[in-house]
Structures are given as C-alpha cells and as structure tokens.
Motif scaffolding. Sequence first.
Motif, mmCIF file in Angstrom:
data_model
loop_
_atom_site.group_PDB
_atom_site.id
_atom_site.type_symbol
_atom_site.label_atom_id
_atom_site.label_comp_id
_atom_site.label_asym_id
_atom_site.label_seq_id
_atom_site.Cartn_x
_atom_site.Cartn_y
_atom_site.Cartn_z
ATOM 1 N N TYR A 170 0.840 -1.201 0.000
ATOM 2 C CA TYR A 170 0.000 0.000 0.000
ATOM 3 C C TYR A 170 0.877 1.254 0.000
ATOM 4 O O TYR A 170 0.607 2.207 -0.732
ATOM 5 C CB TYR A 170 -0.916 -0.001 1.215
ATOM 6 C CG TYR A 170 -1.815 1.225 1.273
ATOM 7 C CD1 TYR A 170 -3.051 1.237 0.650
ATOM 8 C CD2 TYR A 170 -1.396 2.377 1.937
ATOM 9 C CE1 TYR A 170 -3.858 2.367 0.673
ATOM 10 C CE2 TYR A 170 -2.199 3.510 1.974
ATOM 11 C CZ TYR A 170 -3.428 3.497 1.343
ATOM 12 O OH TYR A 170 -4.212 4.625 1.374
ATOM 13 N N TYR A 171 1.905 1.234 0.819
ATOM 14 C CA TYR A 171 2.817 2.382 0.917
ATOM 15 C C TYR A 171 3.481 2.656 -0.433
ATOM 16 O O TYR A 171 3.524 3.795 -0.902
ATOM 17 C CB TYR A 171 3.867 2.105 1.982
ATOM 18 C CG TYR A 171 4.911 3.197 2.147
ATOM 19 C CD1 TYR A 171 4.628 4.351 2.865
ATOM 20 C CD2 TYR A 171 6.183 3.049 1.597
ATOM 21 C CE1 TYR A 171 5.583 5.348 3.029
ATOM 22 C CE2 TYR A 171 7.150 4.033 1.755
ATOM 23 C CZ TYR A 171 6.844 5.179 2.471
ATOM 24 O OH TYR A 171 7.799 6.163 2.625
ATOM 25 N N ASN A 174 1.020 4.030 -3.007
ATOM 26 C CA ASN A 174 0.493 5.367 -2.700
ATOM 27 C C ASN A 174 1.578 6.293 -2.155
ATOM 28 O O ASN A 174 1.313 7.141 -1.301
ATOM 29 C CB ASN A 174 -0.642 5.245 -1.680
ATOM 30 C CG ASN A 174 -1.809 4.439 -2.199
ATOM 31 O OD1 ASN A 174 -2.681 4.950 -2.892
ATOM 32 N ND2 ASN A 174 -1.828 3.159 -1.860
ATOM 33 N N ALA A 286 -0.496 3.556 11.070
ATOM 34 C CA ALA A 286 -1.683 4.219 10.523
ATOM 35 C C ALA A 286 -2.201 3.499 9.283
ATOM 36 O O ALA A 286 -3.414 3.337 9.104
ATOM 37 C CB ALA A 286 -1.367 5.673 10.197
ATOM 38 N N ILE A 287 -1.278 3.051 8.425
ATOM 39 C CA ILE A 287 -1.679 2.321 7.221
ATOM 40 C C ILE A 287 -2.338 0.996 7.601
ATOM 41 O O ILE A 287 -3.368 0.613 7.043
ATOM 42 C CB ILE A 287 -0.473 2.072 6.304
ATOM 43 C CG1 ILE A 287 0.045 3.386 5.716
ATOM 44 C CG2 ILE A 287 -0.836 1.101 5.178
ATOM 45 C CD1 ILE A 287 1.312 3.248 4.905
ATOM 46 N N ARG A 288 -1.735 0.300 8.569
ATOM 47 C CA ARG A 288 -2.296 -0.986 9.001
ATOM 48 C C ARG A 288 -3.731 -0.802 9.504
ATOM 49 O O ARG A 288 -4.629 -1.569 9.173
ATOM 50 C CB ARG A 288 -1.428 -1.598 10.098
ATOM 51 C CG ARG A 288 -1.870 -3.023 10.484
ATOM 52 C CD ARG A 288 -1.051 -3.554 11.660
ATOM 53 N NE ARG A 288 0.360 -3.576 11.359
ATOM 54 C CZ ARG A 288 0.953 -4.549 10.667
ATOM 55 N NH1 ARG A 288 0.247 -5.562 10.211
ATOM 56 N NH2 ARG A 288 2.252 -4.508 10.455
ATOM 57 N N GLN A 289 -3.943 0.233 10.333
ATOM 58 C CA GLN A 289 -5.270 0.486 10.875
ATOM 59 C C GLN A 289 -6.264 0.851 9.779
ATOM 60 O O GLN A 289 -7.413 0.406 9.786
ATOM 61 C CB GLN A 289 -5.193 1.617 11.915
ATOM 62 C CG GLN A 289 -6.491 1.873 12.660
ATOM 63 C CD GLN A 289 -6.948 0.681 13.484
ATOM 64 O OE1 GLN A 289 -6.152 -0.184 13.851
ATOM 65 N NE2 GLN A 289 -8.234 0.627 13.772
ATOM 66 N N GLN A 290 -5.814 1.644 8.821
ATOM 67 C CA GLN A 290 -6.671 2.042 7.700
ATOM 68 C C GLN A 290 -7.103 0.828 6.882
ATOM 69 O O GLN A 290 -8.284 0.675 6.547
ATOM 70 C CB GLN A 290 -5.921 3.030 6.812
ATOM 71 C CG GLN A 290 -6.703 3.491 5.584
ATOM 72 C CD GLN A 290 -5.880 4.415 4.702
ATOM 73 O OE1 GLN A 290 -4.957 5.081 5.167
ATOM 74 N NE2 GLN A 290 -6.199 4.448 3.423
ATOM 75 N N LEU A 291 -6.139 -0.029 6.551
ATOM 76 C CA LEU A 291 -6.448 -1.224 5.768
ATOM 77 C C LEU A 291 -7.336 -2.185 6.552
ATOM 78 O O LEU A 291 -8.256 -2.802 5.990
ATOM 79 C CB LEU A 291 -5.155 -1.932 5.352
ATOM 80 C CG LEU A 291 -4.274 -1.200 4.343
ATOM 81 C CD1 LEU A 291 -2.990 -1.994 4.088
ATOM 82 C CD2 LEU A 291 -5.017 -0.973 3.034
ATOM 83 N N GLN A 293 -9.544 -1.437 8.916
ATOM 84 C CA GLN A 293 -10.910 -0.929 8.970
ATOM 85 C C GLN A 293 -11.627 -1.104 7.635
ATOM 86 O O GLN A 293 -12.814 -1.448 7.594
ATOM 87 C CB GLN A 293 -10.907 0.546 9.385
ATOM 88 C CG GLN A 293 -10.488 0.780 10.826
ATOM 89 C CD GLN A 293 -11.323 -0.009 11.821
ATOM 90 O OE1 GLN A 293 -12.548 -0.051 11.724
ATOM 91 N NE2 GLN A 293 -10.661 -0.641 12.776
ATOM 92 N N GLN A 294 -10.912 -0.877 6.531
ATOM 93 C CA GLN A 294 -11.520 -1.030 5.216
ATOM 94 C C GLN A 294 -11.905 -2.487 4.966
ATOM 95 O O GLN A 294 -13.001 -2.778 4.465
ATOM 96 C CB GLN A 294 -10.557 -0.549 4.127
ATOM 97 C CG GLN A 294 -11.115 -0.667 2.707
ATOM 98 C CD GLN A 294 -12.380 0.131 2.510
ATOM 99 O OE1 GLN A 294 -12.395 1.337 2.731
ATOM 100 N NE2 GLN A 294 -13.460 -0.544 2.108
ATOM 101 N N ARG A 297 -14.930 -3.363 6.966
ATOM 102 C CA ARG A 297 -16.142 -2.828 6.347
ATOM 103 C C ARG A 297 -16.582 -3.702 5.173
ATOM 104 O O ARG A 297 -17.772 -3.962 4.990
ATOM 105 C CB ARG A 297 -15.912 -1.389 5.871
ATOM 106 C CG ARG A 297 -15.939 -0.360 6.982
ATOM 107 C CD ARG A 297 -16.045 1.056 6.426
ATOM 108 N NE ARG A 297 -14.892 1.430 5.625
ATOM 109 C CZ ARG A 297 -13.810 2.023 6.113
ATOM 110 N NH1 ARG A 297 -13.723 2.292 7.406
ATOM 111 N NH2 ARG A 297 -12.808 2.350 5.316
#
Length: 332
Positions: A170-171, A174, A286-291, A293-294, A297
Amino acid sequence: MRSLRIAVPLLLLLTLAAAGCGGGGSSSKVPADAVAVVGKDSITRASFDAAMARSKRGYTQQHRAWPKAGTTQFQQVQQSALTFLVQLQELQQKAKQLGVTISDKQISDRFAQLTKQLGGAKNLKTQAKAQGLTLQDVRDVVIQPQLLSEGIYKKVTSNVKVSDDDVKKYYAKNLKLYQQPESRDVRHILVSNHALANKLYDKIKAGANFAALAKKYSKDPGSRAQGGKLTIVKGQTAGPFDQTAFLINKGQVSRPVKTQYGWHIIQALSDVKPAKTTPLKDVKAAIRQQLLQQRKRDEWTKWINDTKKEYARKVHYQAGFAPPTTSSATTT
C-alpha cells in the motif's frame, strides 16, 4: 451531552425482509396470536402491542396527536414497530448462530456507562421518558440489541488481518501521499491595484514594518491578522506567486506580483525547506489500521448482503401486517 436513541447499528444496516426486500409468504404459517414469523420464531401480538404502546407514550410525551386507526400515518407507525421487532428477531437468531451471547453484567455495565454519558440517572430517565421508554425498555430495546450488534460485528470481522507485506504494498502504491514538496515560510501583502502595491513596496524598502502594513492593507483573510505570515507548499499557490516566493532569497522582498487575486508583495522568511518523504516506519501503524478498517467494512457489507438474501423468504406476516412492498399473501 449525548441523547438517547433507539439506534442499533445492525438494525439500521440490515434493511431486511420487513423493510421490503421481497420476504414474506402465506400468513397461514403465522399463528393466530402472532403478527409475524421469522424463521421458526413468532413475534407475538403482545410484543407488538407493547411496541405500539411505547410509540404512543412517545407521542404523548412529545405532545403529538396519536394518529387514528386506519390512517396512513397510523399504518406507518405500525410498520415501524413491526420492522423493528422483525429485525430484532433476525439479530437474535444470527447472534445465536454465531455463538454471540450477552450477559446481564454486560447490560448493566453499558447501562451505567450510558447513565454517565447522559449526565446522570435523572437525565437518562427524562430522555427515555421523552421517547416513551421505561428504564427496563432502555435495557431491552436499546442496550441489548446494541451489544448483540457489536458482538456480531466482532465475530464476523474477527478473521480479518493485515500483514506487513500488505502495508508495504500500500505504501509503495500510494507513495505520493507521503511525499512533502518543498515548502517555505513567507509573508505577503495582497492589494487590489498596482499603484497601491508599488506604494507599499517603496515604504517597505524605505524601512517600514512589513507586518504592520500587512495588518493594515492586506486583503488576504487567512494571513492578514498574522502580519501576512504563512507557510506555502510548492505547487499549491497561484503560479506567479509560487514562482516568485521560491526564487527570492531569505529576507528579500519581491516587487509586486500579479495573480488572479490581485497584487502581492512577498518576503521570504526562511530558506526553502527541501522536499521529503515520510518513511514507512512513521506511517506503518496508521496504514495498518486504515487497511484493517476497510477490510472489516468490506467483510461486514458482504455479511449484511448475505443475511438479506438468507431472510428474503424466511419472514411471514399475519393478514393485514405485511409491509406494502412485500409480495406476501394477506389472506388467512
């Protein structure tokens, strides 16, 4: 202060059979003392009457006229009550299938938490009463469904994982999100006409205080109060302003520069701060948490859609109680 609401995340998301997903069937499957059947469980007339009584108490507390039987408004109140009961039954069934249970202690702990959030027992009672709820109702139709919803969500998403490799990919994909272009601290004065800009430029070159002139003359609302001071990022301001601001030397004052906003006088307050990229180690969490949560969902959405399909033909209504959008038979 928070307000009390009968708002259960799952029930709001699961617009299932009772909300017109094509569920329902012959009312011959519904016992005489029930208004609907969900799977093998009946929703009794007594529980429906209790839900309607809660609604009526809410109307009374809010000084609203209770709709007359047979009116469209009355039918809407009936459908809201029945929809809630059907979805609550679906919620309880799915919780049982998944092994999700709620203890009395959990309910009591959440009740205490809610009491504190609302500013005390008196406020809780007042808000509950305004919605036609007793304190027992708060436990039964607010807290217990909320806890079941949370338990189901936790169970459904428990296997969702994000690996270090996922984060790295992801990093890398992006990287632009983590790149900071060149930046610089400057101050400027923005005026409408060239003549005034030249006049102010001459005053500054003669020793006048730049910040004081900015506070008096500048038309830029974002920096005027700070004496024209702001930090700019390369490429994010108007072209002529951007080019001039990054070309002049530290401490230098530019001649008036025209943009679509007017005429600017710019002074560089700092050296140009070089472009930089935030390292992975600083954004990894932060990236780990974002991924995470996505993906949760996505898993939750899939489960909701699957559950809708599962219950599409599992809900049956008593004559006169089927939602208008359902194709259920309404003959006994």
